[in-house]
Scaffold this motif. Structure first.
Motif, PDB file in Angstrom:
ATOM      1  N   PHE E  88     -42.448 -28.972 -24.088  1.00 18.84           N
ATOM      2  CA  PHE E  88     -43.163 -28.978 -22.815  1.00 18.84           C
ATOM      3  C   PHE E  88     -43.875 -27.653 -22.584  1.00 18.84           C
ATOM      4  O   PHE E  88     -45.074 -27.609 -22.290  1.00 18.84           O
ATOM      5  CB  PHE E  88     -42.181 -29.274 -21.682  1.00 18.84           C
ATOM      6  CG  PHE E  88     -42.769 -29.102 -20.332  1.00 18.84           C
ATOM      7  CD1 PHE E  88     -43.715 -29.987 -19.865  1.00 18.84           C
ATOM      8  CD2 PHE E  88     -42.406 -28.029 -19.526  1.00 18.84           C
ATOM      9  CE1 PHE E  88     -44.285 -29.816 -18.631  1.00 18.84           C
ATOM     10  CE2 PHE E  88     -42.968 -27.853 -18.296  1.00 18.84           C
ATOM     11  CZ  PHE E  88     -43.917 -28.748 -17.842  1.00 18.84           C
ATOM     12  N   LEU E  89     -43.129 -26.553 -22.766  1.00 18.73           N
ATOM     13  CA  LEU E  89     -43.755 -25.249 -22.552  1.00 18.73           C
ATOM     14  C   LEU E  89     -44.888 -25.011 -23.531  1.00 18.73           C
ATOM     15  O   LEU E  89     -45.919 -24.427 -23.192  1.00 18.73           O
ATOM     16  CB  LEU E  89     -42.714 -24.147 -22.699  1.00 18.73           C
ATOM     17  CG  LEU E  89     -41.946 -23.806 -21.441  1.00 18.73           C
ATOM     18  CD1 LEU E  89     -41.014 -22.670 -21.730  1.00 18.73           C
ATOM     19  CD2 LEU E  89     -42.908 -23.424 -20.352  1.00 18.73           C
ATOM     20  N   GLY E  90     -44.678 -25.486 -24.777  1.00 17.25           N
ATOM     21  CA  GLY E  90     -45.735 -25.335 -25.774  1.00 17.25           C
ATOM     22  C   GLY E  90     -47.008 -26.020 -25.321  1.00 17.25           C
ATOM     23  O   GLY E  90     -48.103 -25.469 -25.424  1.00 17.25           O
ATOM     24  N   LEU E  91     -46.840 -27.233 -24.799  1.00 11.01           N
ATOM     25  CA  LEU E  91     -48.011 -27.965 -24.326  1.00 11.01           C
ATOM     26  C   LEU E  91     -48.688 -27.208 -23.195  1.00 11.01           C
ATOM     27  O   LEU E  91     -49.914 -27.066 -23.158  1.00 11.01           O
ATOM     28  CB  LEU E  91     -47.588 -29.363 -23.871  1.00 11.01           C
ATOM     29  CG  LEU E  91     -48.729 -30.304 -23.534  1.00 11.01           C
ATOM     30  CD1 LEU E  91     -49.570 -30.539 -24.770  1.00 11.01           C
ATOM     31  CD2 LEU E  91     -48.207 -31.619 -23.010  1.00 11.01           C
ATOM     32  N   ILE E  92     -47.872 -26.698 -22.262  1.00  7.49           N
ATOM     33  CA  ILE E  92     -48.432 -25.953 -21.130  1.00  7.49           C
ATOM     34  C   ILE E  92     -49.205 -24.741 -21.629  1.00  7.49           C
ATOM     35  O   ILE E  92     -50.342 -24.462 -21.196  1.00  7.49           O
ATOM     36  CB  ILE E  92     -47.292 -25.502 -20.193  1.00  7.49           C
ATOM     37  CG1 ILE E  92     -46.652 -26.701 -19.511  1.00  7.49           C
ATOM     38  CG2 ILE E  92     -47.819 -24.518 -19.170  1.00  7.49           C
ATOM     39  CD1 ILE E  92     -47.484 -27.321 -18.452  1.00  7.49           C
ATOM     40  N   ILE E  93     -48.602 -24.032 -22.581  1.00  5.76           N
ATOM     41  CA  ILE E  93     -49.252 -22.820 -23.077  1.00  5.76           C
ATOM     42  C   ILE E  93     -50.533 -23.169 -23.818  1.00  5.76           C
ATOM     43  O   ILE E  93     -51.539 -22.470 -23.728  1.00  5.76           O
ATOM     44  CB  ILE E  93     -48.275 -22.020 -23.957  1.00  5.76           C
ATOM     45  CG1 ILE E  93     -47.219 -21.403 -23.065  1.00  5.76           C
ATOM     46  CG2 ILE E  93     -48.982 -20.945 -24.731  1.00  5.76           C
ATOM     47  CD1 ILE E  93     -46.057 -20.871 -23.801  1.00  5.76           C
TER      48      ILE E  93
END
Lengths: 119, 94, 123, 170, 493, 231, 85
Positions: E88-93
């Protein structure tokens, strides 16, 4: 069979002795070029003879021994030539005992080099 | 017996080369010493019956590591304690 | 024969450990960046030697079942440390290459390799 | 690199293939079918890729007379190599180091780069001499025991026996 | 089920190898492909996680050999939770950095996306793998992409920070290899479950030395106190999204590795206390240092280190509540600190030295970004309506259950320090006058989307903490159950 | 002061390492309950691969190798990124002295042989020591020789990245094929043949050949990048 | 046969030591590189000899690789000393 073993043993002895001599040569000689002389010749023949000797001891290894020997005989002189040339280009003067008589060739090389740098 | 001596000599050579590489001020010599380390290390791997590892060490240690180190030296400085900021001309001395 | 192996054992382990220590000393105390990288690669060499030597077997041979050695599995040395070292050597080379390119970058900006002169950030 | 005709290319390719195949057989040291098949394919691919760049000569080098000369060259070379080693041994082992080093030069009649390389390598491996530089057709030789500095005499002393045969081969 | 856990590694690798080729066809693909991959990974992880919460862990065997022989991946509730968080964080970043700096050339941006993707993949690999040497390989993947990303900007100091990180990272990998070697020499195996089941056979000295080396290695990656010298510099000099990725993803993976060692692999008494003490020292030192910082990103970095200390304390309590609190804290910290980094890097976008005083009065010029930064600041110090409050509360209750009164007191004191330095920044944003030379930079639509998503999640967790606690309870129970882990892995085929 | 601290630290590390490793013993069967014997047995019975190290690197622990290849790929990428310059002029190597004609012709003659040696090493990875990494490194060293000898020798970057990408993609694709055909990633799904034949070991030699191509392309790229680095 | 191998190996060991001494003594980079070259050649010979001692044909591959690659290492240093890199 016996004959092959004897030949192989002798070749190994000769080879290791020459390798040792080559090492001794680079220790005793006075400058880079003489060291290269001793190093290249003695170690090349030493390695060749030792490896061929091993080939005689185990006849099925002979082909690979020969190819290693060919590579060594081909590549060793090239590398020592490259090294000698590098030292020469960097103005590392060889020790010259007999008068000034061979300085001609020597100076010529340096002139060549400077022209190369300019062009 | 001879193996013991061979082992001892190789290990000592390697240690000596390591110490030399650490304390030599001329970085080029230190780099050549790392070449010696990798050569001797490869022979030791070979004697420990690990020809695969010896082959890898040989293939990587002989030329590739040397060239990358040497290019770094070429692009930077040759001597360890060189504070002089513009000493590139003096850099190549055999 | 046993004492022989004992001596080899002490020799090899102490040489490898000394190698690690010498490399660490160089990496921690030297001021030149290239020296630091050299020190790190010496540490790597020591660790690889240590790792291969714990897989050794007395009188063993390489773990390769070439003709004539098909049923000699009981005298073969441990192949796993060798496989690990193989991986570790390649990774170590990759890290060395990246480190040296960083050294070149640092020199481009600072015109020196002395870490005392590079300290913009606190070390 | 240079412009080659098709037959020239083909001949170089076959020569290269032939030699690489010999090297492959020496590497594998085996004549089993699978090794040979893989070897033929591998060496063919490599020689195809290196066709214009890495080949030295055409098939003409394999003519019988040249092969005889090559063998003769090897004999001469080996004799010189063994001589040179005993020469080195004598110099290294004698306590006074009997050396009189210097640099001499001479000109060669050889034209192609490969023949010059073979000559230079042979000179490096024969008694007391080391090729330092080759500029066009001039050889600069480091001589461990300088007998003469005159180019012609030096040439007869050092390289003539090799060059005679090399001229026949190339 | 949309796939198996190995696709978390295989698909990104496939994409990374493809990107240079596709970049020759259409340059925009270089930016799009990583996003697609990360979105796929998020979908995959969510569906696998929901499966795992119902049916128990998935143990994936690789190359067809059952665990002690082959390598295996474990997707349990615990690791699955972390993998979901990371994807999830990867996608956000990725969304945030889609057009982070327009003026970056094609070549660097190609490399940037490959390296970012591989860093996330490596972290996921660290979490999933069940083999200690594989762990080493993934740590190296994360390390190398981290070195390159830290030196991404061509400024003077980024290479220096990166070299520092590389130096520490090399030492870490050396120590890790030594630890692996000691374990292997004693037990003859590299599989984590196998080691865990055999570890009682190991001589205590060996065990202690192995765990010390292991902790030294992991401590460098996880920013535990004496070994965290690289972290502030890297966070300061790296691009903003990379800082977010470091604190939200990489450090989480490293902490996972440390926790796996302590909870599953070794059974040495005193390691919990060790974690507790190291966490405490890290917390205090980092927070007091953060108070003295005058650069924004540096302050955030020290705060991040301090939060990691808090996580370690929670893990060091050693009870189920402690683990629950730690996981909750990790979740909150990942999201909040990412938000802080992402919004903070826009606050100081055009300044060279990133001083805190340069954010003065930006509240009027960049209302949304400033609001989100303030939201993150409130959340991370643990003010009641926000997410951070619940996690801090659970840490305190877990400590109270174990009668660790001193720790409670210290955490409260440190929270006060935290409040001071975060409020100082918020105060400057809203109540100071804008400096003359400061040029505000409007965030791009992508960046705004990413930040608002994070802010919304903070609010959701803050108001409905129950929405996440169910998963966290299962995950913490999963971590605590060592025998189940061993059985699951060793009976897989 | 710093030296003293470092020496004390090193002495501690050395002491612990010494106690640990002198206690392990050398050449004993100290890992009798480990997985070594299983590996050796499975290699001969199941995989029919002569070189156990290869079977471990490519099959039993093939996942590590995938990671390792990725590390090299990342290192090549990182090198390009770190040394990147806006005015990056590729193909501009200022050479003061061209190499001597002997080195040039020698390099020309020996280059095909070096490439052949590299190919030999990685084709025979499952029979004799060596494999993809070693073979690839040897080929890259051959290219290094050419780059040293000829200042106008250049490698096409697009071709390199093509080879690199395709080898990597095929590696992963073989893994996924194993997943689809046999059920697990990187599983050996091809017939294994008989021991010590060149065509044996199923996908193992194929994967090692792919690794060889990839490593060769990557290291050549690394050398090329580094060699052109001049400011 | 065994004695021959012993003698040969002791010669090689002596050779190694002597080249190492030259390596340390220097005085120029060229001398050190000559020493490295000699070490490599002795190493190749030693590897072949050890392969015979261990009795395994496949070990010769390592010597083969060393014979081919050793000279490239020397050429790298030589080209640097020339100032041509």
């Amino acid at each position: 069979m016996e004959i092959l073993e004897i030949i192989g043993g002798i070749l190994i002895l000769i080879g290791s002795a020459f390798l040792f001599l080559g090492a001794l040569g680079i220790l005793r000689m006075p400058d880079v070029y003489n060291r290269l002389q001793a190093g290249t010749k003695a170690t090349t023949l030493g390695a060749m003879s030792l490896i061929i000797g091993v080939g005689f001891l185990e006849p099925s290894w002979m082909m690979k021994s020969i190819i290693i020997v060919v590579f060594i005989a081909f590549s060793n002189p090239i590398s020592s030539h490259a090294l000698a040339r590098a030292m020469y280009k960097r103005k590392r003067y060889p020790i010259i005992k007999s008068e000034d008589k061979d300085m001609d060739a020597y100076i010529e090389v340096f002139q060549q080099e400077e022209e190369e740098v300019k062009s | 017996m001879i193996y013991l001596i061979l082992f001892a000599v190789l290990l000592l050579l390697m240690l000596a080369a390591a110490v030399y590489a650490t304390f030599q001020r001329d970085l080029l010599y230190a780099v050549i010493a790392t070449g010696v380390i990798s050569l001797v290390l490869s022979v030791i791997f070979y004697m420990l019956q690990a020809p695969d590892v010896a082959l890898t060490e040989a293939a990587i240690g002989v030329a590739l590591t040397t060239i990358i180190f040497i290019i770094t030296i070429r692009n930077t400085v040759r001597h360890e304690d060189e504070h002089d900021k513009h000493s590139r001309e003096k850099k190549i001395q055999p | 024969m046993d004492s022989l192996y004992k001596m080899i054992e002490y020799g090899i382990y102490s040489a490898a450990i000394l190698l690690i220590l010498v490399g660490l000393y160089g990496a921690l105390t030297k001021k030149s960046l290239i020296k630091i990288v050299i020190g790190l690669s010496i540490v790597d060499a020591g660790i690889h030697l240590l790792l291969v030597s714990i897989g050794y077997l007395k009188g063993g041979t390489a773990p390769i079942f070439s003709p004539g050695y098909e049923d000699k599995a009981d005298i073969m040395v441990d192949p796993i440390p060798q496989a690990l070292v193989l991986t570790a050597i390649v990774i170590g080379f990759a890290v060395t290459a990246v480190a040296l390119s960083l050294v070149i970058r640092l020199y481009r900006h600072h015109d020196t390799l002395q870490i005392d002169d590079i300290k913009n950030l606190k070390w | 690199m240079e412009n080659l005709t098709l037959s020239d290319k083909l001949s170089r390719f076959i020569l290269n293939w032939f030699f690489l195949m010999i090297v492959w057989i020496a590497f594998t040291s085996s004549f089993s079918g699978q090794e040979l098949i893989v070897g033929v394919i591998t060496t063919m691919v490599i020689s195809l890729l290196s066709i214009s760049m890495f080949t030295c000569c055409t098939l003409a080098i394999l003519s019988p007379i040249r092969i005889v000369y090559m063998l003769w060259y090897f004999v001469v070379f080996f004799v010189a190599l063994i001589q040179s080693n005993f020469d080195v041994a004598r110099r290294v082992l004698s306590p006074s180091l009997p050396i009189n080093p210097g640099i001499v030069k001479f000109k060669t009649k050889l034209t192609t780069n490969y023949s010059k390389m073979v000559l230079a390598n042979s000179i490096t491996l024969t008694p007391g001499t080391l090729t330092v530089d080759v500029i066009d057709d001039t050889f600069y030789i480091h001589w461990i025991d300088v007998k003469t500095t005159d180019p012609e005499k030096a040439f007869t002393e050092i390289a003539e026996s090799f060059e005679k045969i090399l001229l026949k081969i190339f | 089920m949309v796939g198996t856990p190995v696709l978390f590694i295989a698909i990104p690798l496939l994409a990374a190898f493809l990107i240079p080729l596709l970049g020759m066809i259409w340059k925009e693909l270089v930016r799009i492909i990583p996003g697609l991959v990360l979105a796929y990974m998020l979908v995959l992880s969510v569906s696998l996680l929901s499966y795992v919460l119902e049916n128990g862990p998935i143990v994936e065997v690789l190359s067809g050999w059952a665990p002690p022989i082959g390598i295996n991946l474990v997707f349990s509730a615990f690791s699955g939770f972390l993998v979901t968080l990371m994807s999830f964080l990867g996608l956000i970043i990725w969304i945030y950095s889609y057009r982070f700096k327009r003026n970056v050339d094609f070549e660097p941006s190609k490399k940037y996306f490959i390296l970012l993707l591989m860093m996330i993949t490596g972290s996921i690999g660290i979490v999933l793998t069940g083999d200690i040497f594989n762990l080493f390989v993934f740590i190296e993947i994360v390390g190398i992409s981290g070195y390159a990303l830290a030196a991404f900007y061509m400024g003077r100091n980024s290479a220096e920070a990166s070299f520092k990180y590389l130096f520490m990272g090399s030492l870490a990998s050396a120590f890790l290899l030594l630890a692996i070697m000691i374990i292997y020499s004693q037990l003859g195996t590299l599989n984590m479950a196998d080691i865990a089941s055999k570890v009682h056979l190991m001589d205590p000295t060996y065990k202690v030395v192995a765990i010390i080396f292991f902790m030294a290695a992991i401590g460098i990656e996880a920013e535990i106190f004496p070994l965290n010298g690289w972290a502030p510099d890297v966070y300061t000099e790296a691009p903003g999204p990379v800082g977010a990725a470091f604190s939200g993803i990489v450090v989480k993976a490293a902490v996972y590795a440390a926790v796996r060692m302590v909870y599953t692999l070794f059974d040495v008494s005193g390691t919990y206390d060790f974690l507790l003490i190291m966490g405490l020292i890290t917390l205090i030192v980092a927070e007091t240092t953060a108070l003295r910082q005058d650069k924004l990103k540096r302050m955030l970095a020290f705060s991040s280190i301090g939060q990691m200390g808090l996580v370690l304390i929670a893990f060091g309590i050693g009870t189920l509540e402690g683990v629950f609190a730690a996981l909750f804290l990790m979740l909150n910290h990942a999201i909040t600190k990412s938000l802080l980094f992402l919004s903070g890097s826009y606050l100081v976008f055009n300044s060279k030295d990133k001083y805190i005083k340069e954010v003065n009065g930006l509240g009027k010029f960049m209302p949304i970004t400033s609001f989100l930064f303030a939201l993150g600041a409130f959340a991370i110090v643990g003010l009641p309506p926000f997410a951070g409050f619940w996690s801090k509360l659970s840490v305190l209750t877990a400590a109270a259950d174990s009668n660790l009164i001193l720790i409670i007191a210290l955490i409260l004191i440190v929270s006060v320090i935290e409040i001071v330095y975060y409020f100082r920044v918020v105060n400057r944003i809203y109540f100071f006058k804008k400096g003359e030379s400061v040029i505000p930079q409007r965030p791009t639509a992508h960046a705004l989307l990413a930040m608002i998503t994070l802010g919304a999640i903070i609010l959701i967790i803050g108001f409905y903490p129950d929405s996440i606690t169910g998963i966290l309870h299962k995950a913490s129970a999963d971590l605590m159950d060592k025998t189940k882990y061993i059985n699951d892995v060793l009976s897989a085929k | 002061m710093k030296n003293t601290i470092v020496i004390l630290l090193l002495a501690t590390i050395g002491y612990y390492l010494g106690t640990i490793f002198f206690g392990i013993g050398f050449g004993d069967a100290h890992f009798a309950n480990g997985v070594k014997d299983t590996y050796l047995a499975l290699t001969t019975s199941e995989l029919k691969v002569a070189n156990t190290v290869t079977s471990i690197v490519v099959n039993f622990r093939g996942f590590d190798t995938l990671g390792e290849v990725t590390v090299l790929f990342l290192a090549a990428t990182a090198l390009g990124g770190i040394l990147y310059k806006k005015r990056h002029a590729v193909g501009e190597r200022t050479v003061l002295f061209p190499a001597s004609s002997i080195v040039k012709s020698g390099a020309k003659l020996i280059f095909p042989a070096i490439v052949l040696l590299g190919a030999y090493v990685f084709i025979h990875g499952h029979l004799s020591p060596g494999g993809g990494f070693q073979g690839g490194t040897i080929i890259a060293t051959g290219f290094l020789l050419m780059l040293l000898a000829y200042d106008n020798f250049s490698v096409n970057h697009n071709v390199l990245s093509f080879i690199e990408s395709f080898a990597g993609i095929f590696f992963v694709a073989f893994g996924l094929a194993g997943l689809l055909i046999s059920g697990t990633f990187l599983e050996n799904f091809m017939p294994v043949g008989t021991m010590n034949d060149l065509f044996s070991g199923g996908v193992i030699p194929i994967i090692y050949i792919l690794v060889g191509f990839k490593v060769a392309a990557e290291l050549t790229g690394v050398i090329y990048t580094v060699l052109h680095e001049k400011d | 046969m065994t004695y021959i191998l012993y003698i040969a190996m002791s010669f090689l060991i002596l050779g190694l030591i002597i080249s190492a001494i030259r390596f340390v003594k220097g005085p120029t980079a060229g001398d050190r590189t000559v020493a490295l070259d000699t070490l490599t050649t002795i190493g190749v010979a030693g590897l072949v000899l050890l392969a015979y001692v261990f009795g395994r044909f496949i070990y010769v591959d390592v010597a083969l690789v060393y014979a081919v690659l050793g000279f490239i290492g020397v050429i790298v240093i030589a080209r640097y000393l020339e100032g041509a890199l």
